[in-house]
Write a protein that holds these residues in place. Structure first.
Motif, short mmCIF file in Angstrom:
data_model
loop_
_atom_site.label_atom_id
_atom_site.label_comp_id
_atom_site.label_asym_id
_atom_site.label_seq_id
_atom_site.Cartn_x
_atom_site.Cartn_y
_atom_site.Cartn_z
N GLU A 1 81.49 -152.80 5.25
CA GLU A 1 82.18 -151.61 4.74
C GLU A 1 82.67 -150.74 5.90
N ALA A 2 83.96 -150.34 5.85
CA ALA A 2 84.49 -149.46 6.91
C ALA A 2 84.27 -148.01 6.53
N VAL A 3 83.69 -147.24 7.46
CA VAL A 3 83.42 -145.82 7.23
C VAL A 3 84.23 -145.03 8.26
N HIS A 4 85.27 -144.35 7.80
CA HIS A 4 86.15 -143.64 8.73
C HIS A 4 85.60 -142.26 9.08
N PHE A 5 85.98 -141.78 10.22
CA PHE A 5 85.61 -140.40 10.60
C PHE A 5 86.71 -139.79 11.45
N GLY A 6 86.70 -138.46 11.55
CA GLY A 6 87.69 -137.76 12.37
C GLY A 6 88.98 -137.55 11.60
N ASP A 7 89.96 -136.97 12.30
CA ASP A 7 91.23 -136.61 11.66
C ASP A 7 92.26 -137.71 11.88
N LEU A 8 92.59 -138.45 10.81
CA LEU A 8 93.52 -139.58 10.95
C LEU A 8 94.98 -139.20 10.72
N ALA A 9 95.26 -137.90 10.57
CA ALA A 9 96.67 -137.50 10.43
C ALA A 9 97.23 -137.27 11.81
N PRO A 10 98.41 -137.87 12.13
CA PRO A 10 98.97 -137.63 13.47
C PRO A 10 99.14 -136.14 13.68
N GLY A 11 98.59 -135.62 14.76
CA GLY A 11 98.55 -134.17 14.97
C GLY A 11 99.86 -133.60 15.47
N ASP A 12 99.85 -132.29 15.69
CA ASP A 12 101.05 -131.61 16.19
C ASP A 12 100.87 -131.33 17.67
N GLY A 13 100.70 -132.37 18.43
CA GLY A 13 100.56 -132.19 19.87
C GLY A 13 99.14 -132.40 20.37
N ALA A 14 98.15 -132.10 19.51
CA ALA A 14 96.76 -132.27 19.95
C ALA A 14 96.46 -133.77 20.05
N ALA A 15 95.69 -134.15 21.07
CA ALA A 15 95.34 -135.56 21.23
C ALA A 15 94.47 -136.00 20.06
N PRO A 16 94.85 -137.06 19.35
CA PRO A 16 94.04 -137.47 18.20
C PRO A 16 92.70 -138.06 18.63
N LYS A 17 91.70 -137.82 17.80
CA LYS A 17 90.40 -138.49 18.02
C LYS A 17 89.82 -138.84 16.65
N PHE A 18 89.73 -140.12 16.39
CA PHE A 18 89.16 -140.55 15.11
C PHE A 18 88.63 -141.96 15.28
N GLY A 19 87.97 -142.45 14.26
CA GLY A 19 87.45 -143.80 14.38
C GLY A 19 86.90 -144.33 13.08
#
Ligand code: FAD
Ligand code: NDP
Length: 433
Positions: A363-381
């Motif tokens: 089962e895949a369990v996502h975390f973090g913000d998966l929406a492409p941000g407005d300039g902020a470096a994305p961090k998710f997994g």
């Protein structure tokens, strides 16, 4: 005509370079004992550079800058390094047949090279569109990407169509990395692949959606669930790509990345094969005790997956299996155990960078913000959980320490008593463990 060596490495790619360094470190003197045969014209280099820095419009690295083993922040092994250490580098020479029983290799120049121990490091080759029924051979602006010659051609073709249109066939590693490079070179990109989303085999739909949105924001057009049936060719150059539903995609150039096949042909019928590669044990030793196989061509047991045999086409695996094979070969005391490998894949796309460890099973369990941000470096997994334990983890935008933490979490098979809580804790589950 013939020469004899104690050790021969067949293939001169990533695994060969790391194996050579390990030989020198462990045996001190490899003088005239070790020979590397490669059909490439240059000493082993870090192949991943070809789809990344090498394609940059400015400041692109060129050899000798990315010979092995700089990818692991280790010594840079130039051609001179091999001769200084007495390693015989036979370049621009293809091995056309192998006789495992006699322990001999026949080269394209008619020489017979014999060995006591052979390390097969022949890697993989790019699949051609012909294998899917579409002709692409001898077309000047259709590019594949496996070796330095291919990368030089890709750079030339990109230079010949500034602001032009490229069709990228395939939504895997080559497709994604080359599409990013093309955009960086100001070329308009349309990507075509048969799956529902890019990186079908490793990304979840949710993770793929993030990267596809990011690429779309860079101007890339996706044509999904589609296959290429033919190409329009005029004066030796492709002008358009035709899809199964009769869509015509005009093209000034085409880049194809539709998968790879391990180069096992020389050993079919002589060694046991599995998963499209040469079956080896935990010492990287094949069904004939004088032969070892490493890198893309090796199918080996992964302890972490209960000894399940895997063939992994990734650079970290090539480096580690090569070193392990040499350690096992030179082991006089029987102290080298079976390889205990944690599968590790990564990619760099525009300014994005992801790493993946383990297995994407369960089962895949996502975390973090998966929406492409407005300039902020994305961090998710995401974590993959099977039978209450973490078996895999993916992280975009992680620091070195964070990547090490998710790797450790996978390696230890951290227990997950509460799956929703894992999603809520996200990265902290690994970093604060
Ligand atoms: P290779 O490096 O392919 O070397 C095989 C060698 O054997 C070649 O020199 C070949 O010419 C030679 N050879 C084959 N047959 C013969 C013969 N009969 N006679 C003589 N010589 C022969 N992995 C990652 O994890 N991250 C990345 O970012 C990444 N980027 C990549 C980018 C590109 C463009 C490519 C093509 C691959 C990338 N990979 C990446 C995968 C990684 O490079 C491979 O897993 C790795 O190179 C495998 O090493 P190898 O030594 O087994 O094979
Ligand atoms: P991949 O297997 O990663 O991807 C192949 C892609 O081609 C998939 O999107 C697949 O779609 C698609 N495909 C299959 N058949 C067709 C078809 N007929 N028409 C259009 N698309 C098709 O292989 P690549 O070619 O990208 O990479 C080749 C090798 O290079 C691999 O060994 C890879 O590991 C290595 N590499 C690794 C990198 C890394 O680790 N960062 C970077 C670059 C290369 P679907 O999945 O839907 O079937």
């Amino acid at each position: 005509m013939g020469r004899a060596f104690v050790y021969v490495i067949l293939g001169g790619g990533v695994a060969a370079g790391y194996a050579a360094l390990e030989f020198v470190r462990r045996s001190g003197d490899s003088r005239d004992k070790l020979c590397i045969i490669s059909d490439e014209q240059v000493a082993p280099y870090e192949r991943p550079a070809l789809s990344k820095g090498f394609l940059l419009p400015q400041g692109a690295p060129r050899l000798p800058e990315f010979h092995t083993c700089v990818g692991a922040n280790d010594e840079l092994l130039t051609k001179e390094w091999y001769s200084e250490h007495g390693i015989v580098l036979v370049l621009g020479t293809r091995v056309i047949s192998a006789d495992v029983r006699r322990k001999t290799l026949l080269t394209s120049s008619g020489e017979t090279i014999s060995y006591k121990t052979l390390i097969v490091a022949t890697g993989a080759r790019a699949l051609k569109l012909e294998e899917f029924g579409a002709s692409s051979s001898d077309v000047r602006n259709v590019c594949y990407l496996r070796n330095l010659g291919d990368a030089d051609k890709l750079v030339d073709v990109m230079g010949s169509c500034p602001c032009g249109k490229a069709v990228v066939v395939g939504g895997g590693y080559i497709g994604m990395e080359c599409a990013a490079a093309l955009v960086t070179n100001k070329i308009n990109v349309t990507m075509v692949f048969p799956g529902k989303h890019c990186m079908n085999r490793i990304f979840t739909p949710k993770i793929a959606e993030f990267y596809e949105s990011y690429y779309t924001s860079k101007g890339v057009i996706f044509v999904k669930e589609a296959s290429v049936t033919s190409m329009e060719i005029s004066a030796g150059k492709v002008t358009a790509v035709m899809l199964g539903d009769c869509t015509r995609l005009p093209a000034d150039m085409v880049v194809v990345g539709v998968g790879a096949r391990a180069n096992t042909g020389l050993f079919e019928g002589q060694l046991i094969m599995e998963k499209g590669g040469i079956n080896v044990n935990g010492q990287m030793q094949a069904s004939d005790a004088s032969v070892y196989a490493v890198g893309d061509v090796a199918a080996f047991p992964v302890k972490l997956f209960g000894g399940n045999v895997r063939r992994l086409e990734h650079v970290d695996c090539a480096r580690r299996t090569a070193r392990h094979a040499v350690a096992a070969i030179l082991d006089a005391t029987g102290s080298v155990g079976d390889i205990d490998y944690l599968p590790f894949f990564y990619s760099r796309l525009f300014s994005l960078s992801w790493q993946f460890y383990g297995d994407n099973a369960g089962e895949a369990v996502h975390f973090g913000d998966l929406a492409p941000g407005d300039g902020a470096a994305p961090k998710f997994g995401a974590y993959w959980v099977r039978e209450g334990r973490i078996v895999g983890a993916f992280l975009e935008g992680g620091s070195r320490q964070e990547n090490e933490s998710i790797a450790a979490t996978v390696r230890h098979g951290a227990a997950v008593p509460d799956v929703p809580e894992l999603g809520r804790r996200g990265l902290a589950f690994a970093t604060q463990a």
